[in-house]
Design a protein around this motif. Structure first.
Motif, short mmCIF file in Angstrom:
data_model
loop_
_atom_site.label_atom_id
_atom_site.label_comp_id
_atom_site.label_asym_id
_atom_site.label_seq_id
_atom_site.Cartn_x
_atom_site.Cartn_y
_atom_site.Cartn_z
N ASN A 161 -0.84 -2.83 6.73
CA ASN A 161 -0.08 -3.22 5.53
C ASN A 161 0.95 -4.23 6.11
N ALA A 296 -9.04 6.12 0.59
CA ALA A 296 -7.94 5.16 0.17
C ALA A 296 -6.42 5.78 0.86
N ASP A 325 -9.89 10.42 -4.17
CA ASP A 325 -9.02 9.29 -4.30
C ASP A 325 -8.64 9.17 -5.74
N ARG A 329 -4.95 8.74 -7.51
CA ARG A 329 -4.20 7.68 -8.21
C ARG A 329 -3.70 8.11 -9.42
N GLN A 332 -0.48 9.86 -8.79
CA GLN A 332 0.62 8.99 -8.19
C GLN A 332 1.10 8.27 -9.52
N GLU A 343 3.92 7.25 -2.03
CA GLU A 343 2.72 6.59 -1.54
C GLU A 343 1.57 7.43 -1.96
N LEU A 344 0.49 6.57 -1.99
CA LEU A 344 -0.70 7.59 -2.73
C LEU A 344 -1.07 8.67 -1.69
N GLU A 379 3.94 0.31 -0.09
CA GLU A 379 2.55 0.12 -0.31
C GLU A 379 2.18 -1.46 -0.69
N PHE A 380 1.16 -2.12 -0.34
CA PHE A 380 0.68 -3.15 -0.71
C PHE A 380 -0.48 -3.10 -1.52
N GLN A 381 -0.19 -3.42 -2.83
CA GLN A 381 -1.64 -3.53 -3.71
C GLN A 381 -1.57 -4.83 -4.54
N PRO A 382 -2.71 -5.69 -4.75
CA PRO A 382 -2.70 -6.91 -5.31
C PRO A 382 -2.84 -6.64 -6.85
N PHE A 383 -2.02 -7.29 -7.71
CA PHE A 383 -1.89 -7.04 -9.07
C PHE A 383 -3.14 -7.68 -9.76
#
Length: 391
Positions: A161, A296, A325, A329, A332, A343-344, A379-383
């Motif tokens: 990450n 994940a 998973d 989510r 979360q 964090e997940l 956490e790194f998540q694309p939007f």
């Protein structure tokens, strides 16, 4: 074989040695970096635990219960224990608390381990500490090494990450990447065995727990929960688990409280995992096997099981539960709506609670603590959608 560095001048005087959690042998204080040497010779790898000659009569001075009474610190510990009344009603139990380890200085429970690893490295005269890590452990070790003026190396993979990578590099540590997660252990092992690095994490195959000086730091979570809730207000503790350093530390903390006469019966302590590993071993498979799976929930991933996971569960009459998973989510999001962005892999503790209730393992009168191991800010998540623009 143990590696003996400089004398243990700063050690808690109550420490008498290290005891194997499997065979029970008591060994003198030294750096046993691959667990019990006797069990290793039998190809039955097992962790060593700090042995204390006695415990104080109270928790008034928590430092007296720990391997190092004085140590490098960034202000870790004494994390919030927050009542979640709405979620208790929603899950159908008597009470629910979140032990929010994300409130530690680097955002995870790993700070409790890093403080003692770095302290021992200083005492040993080791110039560089090292860890095989996908994120939280590496960030924590890098921060504490920076505080102590030590070098730090984190062996990871190219998929790390980027938020974790930036944090590690900002603390001045060196990042090395391997092609596979398993290769990290060999790189670490090679440099540790020639004396270049002092390790925080496991590097053996089959694995044992992390550095025993560091794992001892997780016992303090049990002490803090007990100090705040007492005995009757905690029947079950639920812990997201990979190789079970945290699970074992909490279990051992409660067993030490029991030995000291402060607790009659420890709470049951349960492991949450993203695919069957510990649960398969509890059902009869060899703990030294490989248990592949994909999830994940990267912080509690991995394909191996340690003996300390089995010891923790057996000693506190708990179990292991496998969760999905997608359910994690959703939980979360549910926790975030309660004000806690975890964090997940940390939110998985709530998912595990739901499943244990559904299985009848945890009943309606239970008083439960879920351990939120780390916050979600790294956490790194694309939007999937842009932020709404205003004029």
């Amino acid at each position: 074989m143990p590696i003996t560095h400089k004398p243990f001048a700063g050690l808690n005087p109550r420490v008498t040695g290290f005891r194997c959690i499997r065979c029970g042998i008591l060994l003198p204080v030294a750096d046993y970096l691959e667990g019990c040497p006797a069990c290793l010779d039998q190809n039955r790898p097992a962790s060593l635990a700090v042995e204390y000659r006695e415990f104080p009569a109270s928790l008034d001075q928590l430092a007296d219960w720990q391997v190092y009474s004085d140590h490098v610190t960034l202000g870790e510990g004494n994390t919030p224990l927050v009542s979640l009344e709405d979620l208790a009603s929603e899950t159908g139990i008597g009470s629910l608390h979140l032990k929010n380890e994300g409130a530690n200085p680097t955002g995870s429970h790993k700070d409790r381990m890093s403080r003692f690893v770095v302290q021992r490295a200083l005492e040993a005269g080791a110039p560089t500490v090292a860890a095989a890590s996908s994120g939280n452990a590496g960030v924590s070790l890098a921060a504490y090494a920076a505080k102590a003026g030590l070098g730090c190396v984190v062996v990871t993979t190219s998929e790390m990450n980027p938020n974790w990578r930036r944090a590690i590099e900002m603390h001045g540590a060196t990042l090395l990447a391997t092609e596979t997660p398993e290769r990290r252990w060999q790189v670490l092992a090679d440099r540790v065995r020639v004396g270049d690095w002092y390790p925080a994490t496991n590097f053996s195959v089959p694995p044992v727990g992390s550095n025993p000086f560091g794992v001892d730091g997780y016992r303090s979570i049990a002490f803090e929960i007990f100090h705040e809730l007492g005995t009757s207000a905690c029947t079950d503790i639920i812990v997201p688990t990979s190789r079970a350093d945290l699970l074992w530390g909490i279990a051992r903390g409660y067993r030490d409280l029991q030995t000291a006469g402060l607790v009659e019966q420890p709470p049951r302590i349960h492991a949450v995992e993203p695919f069957g590993r510990i649960s398969k071993v509890l059902a009869g498979q060899d703990y030294r096997g490989i248990f592949p799976g994909h999830s994940a929930l990267t912080s509690i991933g991995g394909s191996t099981v340690t003996y300390q996971a089995l010891d923790a569960i057996a000693s506190c009459k708990g179990t292991a539960v496998v969760i999905e998973d997608e359910a994690a989510r959703e939980d979360q999001k549910r926790l975030a709506r309660c004000g806690f962005y975890l964090e997940l892999s940390s939110a998985a503790a709530l998912t595990g609670l739901r499943k244990l209730v559904a299985q009848g393992v945890i009943t309606s009168d239970a008083a439960v603590v879920i351990v939120g191991t780390s916050n979600g800010f790294s956490e790194f998540q694309p939007f999937a959608h842009p932020i709404a623009m205003v004029g």
